[in-house]
Design a protein around this motif. Structure first.
Motif, PDB file in Angstrom:
ATOM      1  N   ILE A  49      45.816  17.535  51.800  1.00 33.67           N
ATOM      2  CA  ILE A  49      46.667  18.674  51.461  1.00 33.67           C
ATOM      3  C   ILE A  49      47.982  18.194  50.854  1.00 33.67           C
ATOM      4  N   ALA A  50      48.589  17.172  51.475  1.00 31.05           N
ATOM      5  CA  ALA A  50      49.869  16.661  50.977  1.00 31.05           C
ATOM      6  C   ALA A  50      49.736  16.108  49.567  1.00 31.05           C
ATOM      7  N   ALA A  51      48.641  15.384  49.300  1.00 28.58           N
ATOM      8  CA  ALA A  51      48.439  14.811  47.971  1.00 28.58           C
ATOM      9  C   ALA A  51      48.260  15.895  46.920  1.00 28.58           C
ATOM     10  N   SER A  52      47.473  16.918  47.232  1.00 24.77           N
ATOM     11  CA  SER A  52      47.229  17.994  46.265  1.00 24.77           C
ATOM     12  C   SER A  52      48.498  18.794  45.992  1.00 24.77           C
ATOM     13  N   SER A 100      51.545  17.679  46.273  1.00 26.63           N
ATOM     14  CA  SER A 100      52.447  16.805  45.528  1.00 26.63           C
ATOM     15  C   SER A 100      52.092  16.768  44.050  1.00 26.63           C
ATOM     16  N   MET A 101      50.804  16.649  43.741  1.00 27.33           N
ATOM     17  CA  MET A 101      50.367  16.652  42.349  1.00 27.33           C
ATOM     18  C   MET A 101      50.701  17.981  41.682  1.00 27.33           C
ATOM     19  N   MET A 102      50.506  19.063  42.403  1.00 22.82           N
ATOM     20  CA  MET A 102      50.816  20.380  41.867  1.00 22.82           C
ATOM     21  C   MET A 102      52.315  20.522  41.632  1.00 22.82           C
ATOM     22  N   ALA A 103      53.121  19.957  42.528  1.00 23.35           N
ATOM     23  CA  ALA A 103      54.575  20.021  42.369  1.00 23.35           C
ATOM     24  C   ALA A 103      55.019  19.284  41.111  1.00 23.35           C
ATOM     25  N   ILE A 104      54.385  18.141  40.832  1.00 17.67           N
ATOM     26  CA  ILE A 104      54.701  17.390  39.616  1.00 17.67           C
ATOM     27  C   ILE A 104      54.354  18.216  38.379  1.00 17.67           C
ATOM     28  N   LYS A 105      53.183  18.850  38.399  1.00 13.92           N
ATOM     29  CA  LYS A 105      52.759  19.669  37.262  1.00 13.92           C
ATOM     30  C   LYS A 105      53.685  20.865  37.067  1.00 13.92           C
ATOM     31  N   ARG A 106      54.099  21.483  38.178  1.00 14.84           N
ATOM     32  CA  ARG A 106      55.013  22.621  38.084  1.00 14.84           C
ATOM     33  C   ARG A 106      56.378  22.188  37.551  1.00 14.84           C
ATOM     34  N   SER A 107      56.828  21.008  37.989  1.00 11.45           N
ATOM     35  CA  SER A 107      58.105  20.501  37.513  1.00 11.45           C
ATOM     36  C   SER A 107      58.080  20.294  36.005  1.00 11.45           C
ATOM     37  N   ASN A 108      56.986  19.705  35.508  1.00 10.95           N
ATOM     38  CA  ASN A 108      56.837  19.511  34.057  1.00 10.95           C
ATOM     39  C   ASN A 108      56.795  20.846  33.330  1.00 10.95           C
ATOM     40  N   CYS A 109      56.137  21.826  33.948  1.00 13.23           N
ATOM     41  CA  CYS A 109      56.039  23.154  33.347  1.00 13.23           C
ATOM     42  C   CYS A 109      57.410  23.813  33.261  1.00 13.23           C
ATOM     43  N   SER A 129      46.528  24.733  43.983  1.00 11.83           N
ATOM     44  CA  SER A 129      46.342  23.332  44.369  1.00 11.83           C
ATOM     45  C   SER A 129      44.888  23.015  44.707  1.00 11.83           C
ATOM     46  N   ASN A 130      44.003  23.996  44.608  1.00 14.96           N
ATOM     47  CA  ASN A 130      42.610  23.800  45.022  1.00 14.96           C
ATOM     48  C   ASN A 130      41.911  22.707  44.221  1.00 14.96           C
ATOM     49  N   GLY A 131      42.161  22.675  42.913  1.00 17.34           N
ATOM     50  CA  GLY A 131      41.513  21.663  42.075  1.00 17.34           C
ATOM     51  C   GLY A 131      41.893  20.259  42.477  1.00 17.34           C
ATOM     52  N   TYR A 132      43.173  20.040  42.735  1.00 22.96           N
ATOM     53  CA  TYR A 132      43.631  18.721  43.165  1.00 22.96           C
ATOM     54  C   TYR A 132      43.072  18.375  44.538  1.00 22.96           C
ATOM     55  N   MET A 133      42.992  19.367  45.415  1.00 21.88           N
ATOM     56  CA  MET A 133      42.485  19.139  46.759  1.00 21.88           C
ATOM     57  C   MET A 133      41.025  18.701  46.729  1.00 21.88           C
TER      58      MET A 133
END
Length: 248
Positions: free
Chosen positions: A68-71, A73-82, A96-100
């Motif tokens: 959960i934490a990894a997914s 975190s990845m989503m947060a990076i993508k949102r930040s770029n967005c 975050s389901n795809g990353y999870m």
């Protein structure tokens, strides 16, 4: 203070666990490459099954937490770029389901590698990663303080009456969130949650024996408190979120 105490406990239990690496002589004794090897050599009998069950339950919970934490975190990076790309005009909602799912698949594939736990460079990579994300977190914290030119927040955390996405914070929600915070800190120091209690023929009611008992009871209370807080948190989150449909 809780983070500091957790770090001290983690350091001490890690040292205790390292004593169990060899059976007999600390230099030339038989090596115990896995947790179960150490339990079998030190305790034996039915305790091996009990300790093994506890260990795998712990690993199961930690694996879920890291997935959960990894997914997230990845989503947060993508949102930040967005946000940077749109200049803050796009709310950048995403799931975050795809990353999870991807992270879970990777875990399953890696777990099929024979003797993966004995790869010599694995611990080095893990140590570098831990140091890196800890440094990143510390750097972001320092950067935020420099930006605000002051320390915000308080020792007691979020104030009662504050409005959040889950509604207005009440006294009970404040309590649950405090317990969840204890659980989050304990999870961050999850390296040696399971301790081999052999540890060296420690006599009952000795100073070291009492110290270990106090340590075990304290960790038990933290675990129970975190479990209660987590259960309450799930109940509150289900009022606004739906499983597998959550978007941020």
């Amino acid at each position: 203070m809780v983070m500091f105490l957790s770090a001290v406990v983690n350091l001490y239990t890690s040292e205790l666990l390292s004593w169990c690496y060899r059976t007999g002589d600390p230099v030339t004794g038989q090596r115990n490459y896995t947790y179960m090897d150490a339990v079998k050599a030190s305790l034996g009998g039915k305790r091996v099954m009990v300790c093994g069950l506890i260990q795998y339950m712990n690993l199961f919970g930690v694996a879920i937490g890291y997935t959960i934490a990894a997914s997230v975190s990845m989503m947060a990076i993508k949102r930040s770029n967005c946000f940077h790309k749109s200049g803050g005009k796009d709310p950048c909602h995403m799931s975050s389901n795809g990353y999870m799912i991807t992270f879970g698949i990777i875990e399953v594939l890696f777990s099929q590698i024979p003797d993966f736990d004995q790869v010599w460079w694995l611990s080095i990579v893990a140590a570098i990663m831990s140091f890196t994300y800890s440094s990143v977190g510390l750097g972001l914290g320092i950067g935020k303080v420099a930006e605000n030119k002051s320390f915000k927040g308080s020792l007691t955390g979020i104030s009662v009456g504050t409005t959040t996405h889950a509604g207005t914070v009440t006294d009970m929600q404040k309590l649950w969130r405090s317990l969840q915070a204890l659980g989050a800190i304990a999870f961050a120091y999850s390296f040696s949650l399971v301790l081999i209690e052999i540890q060296r023929k420690i006599g009952p009611w000795t100073t070291r024996w009492l110290g270990l008992q106090i340590l075990s009871v304290a960790r038990l209370f933290v675990t129970i408190a975190a479990a209660i807080g987590s259960f309450a948190g799930v109940v509150l989150d289900l009022k606004t979120y739906k499983p597998f449909k959550t978007r941020y």
